[in-house]
Design an enzyme around this catalytic site. Sequence first.
Site, PDB file in Angstrom:
ATOM      1  CB  CYS A 103      -0.958  -0.067   1.187  1.00 42.88           C
ATOM      2  SG  CYS A 103      -2.272   1.157   1.174  1.00 42.88           S
ATOM      3  CG  HIS A 104      -0.048   4.960   1.589  1.00 42.31           C
ATOM      4  ND1 HIS A 104      -1.299   4.395   1.472  1.00 42.31           N
ATOM      5  CD2 HIS A 104      -0.141   6.209   1.097  1.00 42.31           C
ATOM      6  CE1 HIS A 104      -2.133   5.280   0.923  1.00 42.31           C
ATOM      7  NE2 HIS A 104      -1.448   6.399   0.690  1.00 42.31           N
TER       8      HIS A 104
END
Length: 168
Positions: A103-104
């Site tokens: 994800c991030h």
Amino acid sequence: MANVCFLLAGGYEDSEMKNPYDAMNEAGHKTVVVGLEKGTELKGKKGTAAYTSELSISEVKADDYDAVIIPGGSAPEALRVSDEVVEFVKQAHEQGIVIAGICHGPQVMISADILNGVNSTSYIGIRDDVKNAGANFLDQEVVVDGNIITSRTPKDEPAFIKEILNKL
């Protein structure tokens, strides 16, 4: 068995921490939660997971680990502003240690400047950041390039976890 470091700050995506963490423990690997400070309760953004940092980033050395896992959510933003976190990830990369971000999570890799020339993926919201860091962005559930493993979202967790376990 492998020593696996989870780099964590509050606001992570609950399942992106819980599921890889549980999978590493179930596989018999030794896990440790490393935060900016030791003994801090770190809660997921959805409130379904909470971990206490067992060590602070200032207490760890990259060569003590076989893998570094960086869950997504807003935690990577808090981690990447720490010079110690960035240096730790750089050193892990230089030593060929598995670095896995979902994800991030790749935001920390961007700050450590380890994505240049690497095939990578991420949450679509940071796709341009990943590209600007010199990575070849691939919209796939998991991308493995050398010691770097990246995935996009919680739905990609099974493939992400499988590839980490394969590397270990």
